[in-house]
Design a protein around this motif. Structure first.
Motif, PDB file in Angstrom:
ATOM      1  N   GLU A 573       0.830  -1.213   0.000  1.00 22.26           N
ATOM      2  CA  GLU A 573       0.000   0.000   0.000  1.00 22.26           C
ATOM      3  C   GLU A 573       0.864   1.262   0.000  1.00 22.26           C
ATOM      4  OE1 GLU A 573      -2.290  -3.438   1.338  1.00 22.26           O
ATOM      5  OE2 GLU A 573      -0.379  -2.588   2.025  1.00 22.26           O
ATOM      6  N   GLU A 574       1.961   1.244   0.737  1.00 28.28           N
ATOM      7  CA  GLU A 574       2.870   2.391   0.743  1.00 28.28           C
ATOM      8  C   GLU A 574       3.529   2.576  -0.614  1.00 28.28           C
ATOM      9  OE1 GLU A 574       3.422   4.724   3.138  1.00 28.28           O
ATOM     10  OE2 GLU A 574       1.630   3.742   3.976  1.00 28.28           O
ATOM     11  N   PHE A 575       3.858   1.471  -1.254  1.00 29.10           N
ATOM     12  CA  PHE A 575       4.477   1.561  -2.577  1.00 29.10           C
ATOM     13  C   PHE A 575       3.527   2.221  -3.575  1.00 29.10           C
ATOM     14  CE2 PHE A 575       7.293  -2.417  -1.736  1.00 29.10           C
ATOM     15  CZ  PHE A 575       8.172  -1.632  -1.011  1.00 29.10           C
ATOM     16  N   GLU A 576       2.237   1.872  -3.507  1.00 30.63           N
ATOM     17  CA  GLU A 576       1.265   2.495  -4.407  1.00 30.63           C
ATOM     18  C   GLU A 576       1.087   3.975  -4.103  1.00 30.63           C
ATOM     19  OE1 GLU A 576      -3.506   2.360  -5.566  1.00 30.63           O
ATOM     20  OE2 GLU A 576      -2.629   0.700  -4.424  1.00 30.63           O
ATOM     21  N   LYS A 577       1.094   4.312  -2.846  1.00 29.60           N
ATOM     22  CA  LYS A 577       0.851   5.693  -2.429  1.00 29.60           C
ATOM     23  C   LYS A 577       1.977   6.623  -2.840  1.00 29.60           C
ATOM     24  CE  LYS A 577       0.159   8.361   1.858  1.00 29.60           C
ATOM     25  NZ  LYS A 577       0.060   8.252   3.334  1.00 29.60           N
ATOM     26  N   ASP A 578       3.225   6.153  -2.738  1.00 25.57           N
ATOM     27  CA  ASP A 578       4.381   7.032  -2.953  1.00 25.57           C
ATOM     28  C   ASP A 578       5.504   6.221  -3.599  1.00 25.57           C
ATOM     29  OD1 ASP A 578       6.511   8.759  -2.880  1.00 25.57           O
ATOM     30  OD2 ASP A 578       6.532   9.022  -0.698  1.00 25.57           O
ATOM     31  N   TYR A 579       5.765   6.482  -4.877  1.00 24.16           N
ATOM     32  CA  TYR A 579       6.786   5.717  -5.590  1.00 24.16           C
ATOM     33  C   TYR A 579       8.194   5.980  -5.052  1.00 24.16           C
ATOM     34  CZ  TYR A 579       2.999   5.333  -9.064  1.00 24.16           C
ATOM     35  OH  TYR A 579       1.794   5.116  -9.700  1.00 24.16           O
ATOM     36  N   GLY A 580       8.350   7.086  -4.323  1.00 25.90           N
ATOM     37  CA  GLY A 580       9.640   7.336  -3.687  1.00 25.90           C
ATOM     38  C   GLY A 580      10.024   6.231  -2.722  1.00 25.90           C
ATOM     39  N   THR A 581       9.018   5.596  -2.108  1.00 22.56           N
ATOM     40  CA  THR A 581       9.317   4.489  -1.191  1.00 22.56           C
ATOM     41  C   THR A 581       9.808   3.257  -1.957  1.00 22.56           C
ATOM     42  OG1 THR A 581       7.023   3.675  -1.221  1.00 22.56           O
ATOM     43  CG2 THR A 581       7.586   5.312   0.450  1.00 22.56           C
ATOM     44  N   ILE A 582       9.351   3.090  -3.203  1.00 26.94           N
ATOM     45  CA  ILE A 582       9.882   2.006  -4.046  1.00 26.94           C
ATOM     46  C   ILE A 582      11.348   2.290  -4.346  1.00 26.94           C
ATOM     47  CG2 ILE A 582       9.621   0.711  -6.188  1.00 26.94           C
ATOM     48  CD1 ILE A 582       6.739   1.786  -6.362  1.00 26.94           C
ATOM     49  N   ARG A 583      11.642   3.536  -4.701  1.00 24.98           N
ATOM     50  CA  ARG A 583      13.025   3.891  -5.046  1.00 24.98           C
ATOM     51  C   ARG A 583      13.953   3.764  -3.845  1.00 24.98           C
ATOM     52  NH1 ARG A 583      10.028   7.274  -8.560  1.00 24.98           N
ATOM     53  NH2 ARG A 583       9.835   8.938  -7.007  1.00 24.98           N
ATOM     54  N   ASP A 584      13.431   4.016  -2.647  1.00 25.30           N
ATOM     55  CA  ASP A 584      14.254   3.805  -1.451  1.00 25.30           C
ATOM     56  C   ASP A 584      14.689   2.347  -1.341  1.00 25.30           C
ATOM     57  OD1 ASP A 584      14.166   6.454  -0.626  1.00 25.30           O
ATOM     58  OD2 ASP A 584      12.429   6.160   0.689  1.00 25.30           O
ATOM     59  N   ARG A 585      13.802   1.430  -1.662  1.00 23.97           N
ATOM     60  CA  ARG A 585      14.131  -0.002  -1.596  1.00 23.97           C
ATOM     61  C   ARG A 585      15.072  -0.399  -2.738  1.00 23.97           C
ATOM     62  NH1 ARG A 585      11.431  -3.065   2.142  1.00 23.97           N
ATOM     63  NH2 ARG A 585      10.163  -1.734   3.482  1.00 23.97           N
ATOM     64  N   ILE A 586      14.812   0.137  -3.942  1.00 25.26           N
ATOM     65  CA  ILE A 586      15.715  -0.125  -5.062  1.00 25.26           C
ATOM     66  C   ILE A 586      17.130   0.298  -4.700  1.00 25.26           C
ATOM     67  CG2 ILE A 586      16.291   0.543  -7.437  1.00 25.26           C
ATOM     68  CD1 ILE A 586      13.252   0.849  -7.931  1.00 25.26           C
ATOM     69  N   ALA A 587      17.242   1.442  -4.026  1.00 25.16           N
ATOM     70  CA  ALA A 587      18.556   1.970  -3.655  1.00 25.16           C
ATOM     71  C   ALA A 587      19.326   1.010  -2.758  1.00 25.16           C
ATOM     72  CB  ALA A 587      18.385   3.324  -2.961  1.00 25.16           C
ATOM     73  N   ARG A 588      18.613   0.197  -1.991  1.00 26.90           N
ATOM     74  CA  ARG A 588      19.283  -0.728  -1.079  1.00 26.90           C
ATOM     75  C   ARG A 588      19.480  -2.119  -1.681  1.00 26.90           C
ATOM     76  NH1 ARG A 588      15.954   2.193   2.830  1.00 26.90           N
ATOM     77  NH2 ARG A 588      14.416   0.507   3.005  1.00 26.90           N
ATOM     78  N   VAL A 589      18.906  -2.345  -2.862  1.00 25.11           N
ATOM     79  CA  VAL A 589      18.990  -3.673  -3.493  1.00 25.11           C
ATOM     80  C   VAL A 589      19.869  -3.662  -4.741  1.00 25.11           C
ATOM     81  CG1 VAL A 589      17.649  -5.457  -4.690  1.00 25.11           C
ATOM     82  CG2 VAL A 589      16.760  -4.446  -2.578  1.00 25.11           C
ATOM     83  N   VAL A 590      19.755  -2.630  -5.547  1.00 26.21           N
ATOM     84  CA  VAL A 590      20.407  -2.612  -6.864  1.00 26.21           C
ATOM     85  C   VAL A 590      21.644  -1.712  -6.824  1.00 26.21           C
ATOM     86  CG1 VAL A 590      20.100  -2.221  -9.326  1.00 26.21           C
ATOM     87  CG2 VAL A 590      18.135  -2.935  -7.931  1.00 26.21           C
ATOM     88  N   PRO A 591      22.831  -2.240  -7.072  1.00 27.35           N
ATOM     89  CA  PRO A 591      24.052  -1.417  -7.061  1.00 27.35           C
ATOM     90  C   PRO A 591      23.966  -0.287  -8.087  1.00 27.35           C
ATOM     91  CG  PRO A 591      24.601  -3.759  -7.063  1.00 27.35           C
ATOM     92  CD  PRO A 591      23.124  -3.675  -7.292  1.00 27.35           C
ATOM     93  N   GLY A 592      24.477   0.871  -7.682  1.00 30.85           N
ATOM     94  CA  GLY A 592      24.459   2.035  -8.549  1.00 30.85           C
ATOM     95  C   GLY A 592      23.292   2.964  -8.307  1.00 30.85           C
ATOM     96  N   PHE A 593      22.298   2.513  -7.515  1.00 33.90           N
ATOM     97  CA  PHE A 593      21.102   3.318  -7.275  1.00 33.90           C
ATOM     98  C   PHE A 593      21.071   3.917  -5.866  1.00 33.90           C
ATOM     99  CE2 PHE A 593      19.950   1.039 -11.013  1.00 33.90           C
ATOM    100  CZ  PHE A 593      19.045   1.841 -11.683  1.00 33.90           C
ATOM    101  N   GLU A 594      22.204   3.937  -5.205  1.00 32.13           N
ATOM    102  CA  GLU A 594      22.270   4.538  -3.884  1.00 32.13           C
ATOM    103  C   GLU A 594      21.803   6.003  -3.971  1.00 32.13           C
ATOM    104  OE1 GLU A 594      24.804   3.165  -5.496  1.00 32.13           O
ATOM    105  OE2 GLU A 594      25.111   1.239  -4.460  1.00 32.13           O
ATOM    106  N   ASP A 595      21.027   6.425  -2.985  1.00 34.87           N
ATOM    107  CA  ASP A 595      20.503   7.796  -2.951  1.00 34.87           C
ATOM    108  C   ASP A 595      19.681   8.099  -4.208  1.00 34.87           C
ATOM    109  OD1 ASP A 595      20.131  10.143  -1.548  1.00 34.87           O
ATOM    110  OD2 ASP A 595      21.956  11.098  -2.290  1.00 34.87           O
ATOM    111  N   PHE A 596      18.880   7.130  -4.605  1.00 31.14           N
ATOM    112  CA  PHE A 596      18.139   7.171  -5.864  1.00 31.14           C
ATOM    113  C   PHE A 596      17.255   8.415  -5.966  1.00 31.14           C
ATOM    114  CE2 PHE A 596      15.329   4.141  -8.675  1.00 31.14           C
ATOM    115  CZ  PHE A 596      15.529   4.954  -9.765  1.00 31.14           C
TER     116      PHE A 596
END
Length: 757
Positions: A573-596
């Motif tokens: 539900e948080e991911f749908e509400k605010d895509y910035g929260t998706i990017r926060d998780r991407i930043a911790r999973v995918v190399p190169g996306f730190e501080d996305f």
């Protein structure tokens, strides 16, 4: 004012044929762009959209993945990009009344062109089992239907989750997260059908399955080789980069079975002089036979080795592995075999060698002409050998440049859309989300079709795309899809895949790139990665086509909750509400996306790290760039047969058909044409304007037939022919694929010609 869609399918029985053109873009492109935009959007909406395409505060073109420079023109789009935008931003609408009036059998009888011209889908639609037409369905019920089918499976691996290259990074990350939490790595994607061969070859040889160049590298190159690619139709904005490189002194070599107008002369519509006169791009055109590229690059490598001082010995010594085995194989290259494989003469290859030796900085660009053969991976490895020999990876103005064909196909793979994920990616996913993702490999596109055919897969979910239209062996694929219990398509517009369904089917209408995306957390942005590893934000500016549309991230988030239930600890539900929260998780999973989130707030976005380019560091199994040695392969064609490549027309983007013309090749009013060299046609008794059936031949002995094609005498390479897909996908055997990558071999189909019935 926008025009209405065609009421009936246009007749394509008698296409008109004129001489092919020898220049691309210019005034005709401007005129055609405005015509299409006016038909789909009207004047006001045309200005509202086209002035935002590829701008730093606008939306990313839903067409190709060619990058933008830091400086943007007011009109930062090409003719085909404008067509893609116009088709998405159209004022035409497909409502439930349309589906009530058009049963499934009627939709299945229509052309892809007619289906696409009807407009944007406005509501979720459901085809119940045994019904003859789609009916409107509430979103909640749609998710319940999918959950019913998925939870009834005996194994999560009976589900397939396909992704198209237009899917945003955020939606792609959520889709792979949901699929893996559900329990499967069955994540086939459109890359399996195009640049999988590139990724396979580059990962093995340089340690990363992406290109190593930037736009600035192209501008600084001494020599640019464009092999198996037609930029004038498939990546028109690339022509501007080639023009700029040419002005800085670069020379350009084109390697292709067909002469292409864009490589002959580019009339840049951004400048008055360019519009009128243009610039010749090709310095050398090597009209190679289909599939002869590996032999060509192998011989060039032999000739470089024989030239005193031509090898960058320091680079080879410090940064590469496997040189001796490669060099031994290269020295065995045979002139006679190469001339037979390529159809070139000795003088042309010697001119190419002279250009190679005079260049200190070389870029090789390629596309499907290299990636869709049985020996594609070996061919691209040979291209890498060619660049490694002279140190042309990891320095300015040089490198590998696989040109991606869809706007975020590279980003989707970066986000984890891959049936064979790296253990490090799965480890990071497990640490971040607290569940154990499956470790066994899933199905790619070809294996997914086999699984559907054999009853091993029962639910097919597609995030965008036109799976049935894009895949090989049409009759086999369609029969396989019809065996599914449920097919689901997240779509903006109609295509063939909506008419070829499982026992039950859903169409889930979604926002497009041009649409404003407003969620509970406010207005959202999504991100994409271009063909050169640049990541940037995309912001739609139009009111959505219907209040009933959901965004792709919202669809995945709601589906995940419906299927996984409250037991899932993932905050959907948080991911749908605010895509910035998706990017926060991407930043911790995918190399190169730190501080996305911070990075994409910068105008123009950011560049992902690339070890070979940035540091001359090669993260391969050997820790160095790998030379390789493979036997030379090229297609052998029996007497009385030709080698067919499937390709796009200029009025086409992948399987989306914008119109029935191919302006640069002189074709008007029809798509069922086959281009044949006049000398081959004379030997085969194929008169210009005659009609023929195309019948492919493969080792399984199955007859695959594409009927009723008009013969067009055309300056193709001898022994070669060409025709448009998806009409000729029926000729490509499902099991005819590239070694290692499993990409369909759509560019080398042996065909015979039979009189049309």
């Amino acid at each position: 004012m926008a025009s209405k869609p065609p009421a009936g399918d246009p007749v394509q029985d008698a296409p008109q044929v004129a001489e092919p053109q020898h220049a691309a873009a210019g005034l005709p492109a401007v005129g055609y762009t405005l015509k299409i935009a006016q038909q789909q959007m009207g004047l006001r909406r045309t200005a509202q959209t086209l002035l935002k395409v590829n701008q730093k505060d606008g939306f990313d073109c839903p067409g190709c993945a060619w990058p933008e420079g830091d400086h943007r023109h007011t009109a930062e789009f090409c003719e085909n990009g404008a067509k893609a935008v116009a088709e998405e931003a159209t004022l035409r609408r497909v409502t439930p009344d349309f589906f009530a009036a058009h049963p499934l059998a009627d939709l299945a009888s229509r052309s892809g062109y007619w289906l696409g011209q009807q407009g944007r889908i406005t509501q979720p639609m459901y085809l119940p089992e045994g019904a003859d037409r789609y009916e409107a369905v509430a979103w909640e019920r749609a998710f319940e239907i999918i959950a019913e089918e998925l939870t009834a499976l005996s194994s999560p691996d009976e589900a397939l989750f396909y992704t198209s290259g237009r899917t945003s990074n955020e939606a792609a990350f959520l889709l792979q997260l949901f699929a893996r939490e559900f329990g499967t790595n069955n994540l086939p994607d459109c890359s399996n059908m195009c640049h999988e061969s590139s990724g396979s070859a580059l990962t093995e040889t340089i340690g990363i399955g992406k290109g190593s160049v930037s736009l600035e590298d192209l501008h600084q190159a001494d020599l640019i080789i464009v092999a198996g690619q037609n930029p004038g139709t498939n990546h028109p904005r690339m022509l501007s980069a080639l023009e700029k490189a040419k002005a800085a002194g670069a020379r350009i070599m084109s390697v292709n079975p067909l002469p292409e107008a864009g490589m002959e002369r580019f009339k840049n519509p951004q400048t008055p002089l360019g519009m009128i006169k243009g610039v010749a791009l090709n310095d050398l055109f090597l009209q190679i036979r289909i599939g002869g590229d590996q032999a060509l690059f192998r011989l060039l490598n032999k000739l470089v080795l024989q030239t005193q001082g031509a090898v960058d010995e320091e680079f080879v010594r410090e940064h590469t592995h496997g040189y001796e085995e490669f060099a031994a194989a290269a020295r065995d290259a045979d002139w006679d075999e190469t001339l037979a494989a390529t159809g070139l003469d000795r003088a042309a290859i010697e001119r190419a060698l002279a250009m190679v030796l005079e260049s200190e900085r070389t870029v090789v660009c390629w596309a499907m002409g290299l990636t869709q053969h049985k020996h594609s991976v070996a061919t691209i490895r040979e291209v890498v050998n060619f660049l490694l020999l002279r140190g042309n990876i990891g320095r300015p103005g040089a490198g590998v440049c696989p040109v991606r064909g869809h706007s975020n196909v590279q980003g989707d793979r970066t986000m984890g859309i891959f049936e064979r994920p790296a253990p490090a990616f799965l480890d990071a996913l497990e640490r971040e989300f607290g569940f154990a993702p499956p470790r066994h490999h899933g199905f790619d596109v070809v294996r997914s079709i086999r699984a559907l055919r054999d009853g091993e897969a029962k639910v097919f979910f597609a995030m965008g795309g036109n799976f049935v239209g894009a895949t090989p062996d049409t009759e086999v694929t369609e029969a396989a899809v019809r065996r599914a219990r449920l097919t689901v398509h997240v779509s903006t517009k109609l295509n063939r895949s909506h008419a070829v369904t499982g026992a039950r089917a859903l169409i889930l209408p979604t926002l497009g790139r041009t649409d404003k995306d407003v969620q509970a957390g406010g207005r959202q942005v999504v991100t994409v990665e271009d063909s050169m590893g640049m990541v940037h934000a995309s912001r739609g500016n139009l009111t959505p086509a219907s209040p009933h549309l959901l965004s792709e991230p919202a669809i995945v988030a709601r589906l995940a909750r419906a299927v996984l239930g409250p037991e899932s600890l993932t905050p959907w539900e948080e991911f749908e509400k605010d895509y910035g929260t998706i990017r926060d998780r991407i930043a911790r999973v995918v190399p190169g996306f730190e501080d996305f989130n911070t990075k994409i707030a910068r105008p123009g976005g950011f560049t992902l790290p690339h070890a070979p380019r940035d540091e001359r560091r090669f993260p391969t199994a050997t820790g160095k760039a790998n030379f390789t040695a493979a036997p030379i392969e090229y297609p052998k064609v029996p007497e009385g047969r030709l080698l067919l490549q499937t390709l796009r027309s200029h009025d086409q983007y992948n399987t989306t058909i914008y119109g029935l013309d191919d302006r640069y090749r002189g074709i008007k009013g029809g798509r069922r044409v086959v281009l044949v060299n006049p000398d081959d046609a004379a030997e085969l008794g194929l008169g210009d304007g005659s009609y023929t059936d195309l019948v492919s031949e493969w080792k399984d002995g199955v007859e695959r037939r594409a009927p009723g094609f008009r013969v067009v005498h055309y300056p193709t390479a001898r022994g070669c022919a060409a025709a448009y897909y998806p009409e000729t996908n029926v000729l490509v055997p499902l099991d005819s694929t590239a070694d290692t990558s499993n990409t369909p071999a759509s560019k080398s189909v042996v065909v015979r010609f039979e009189q049309a019935g």
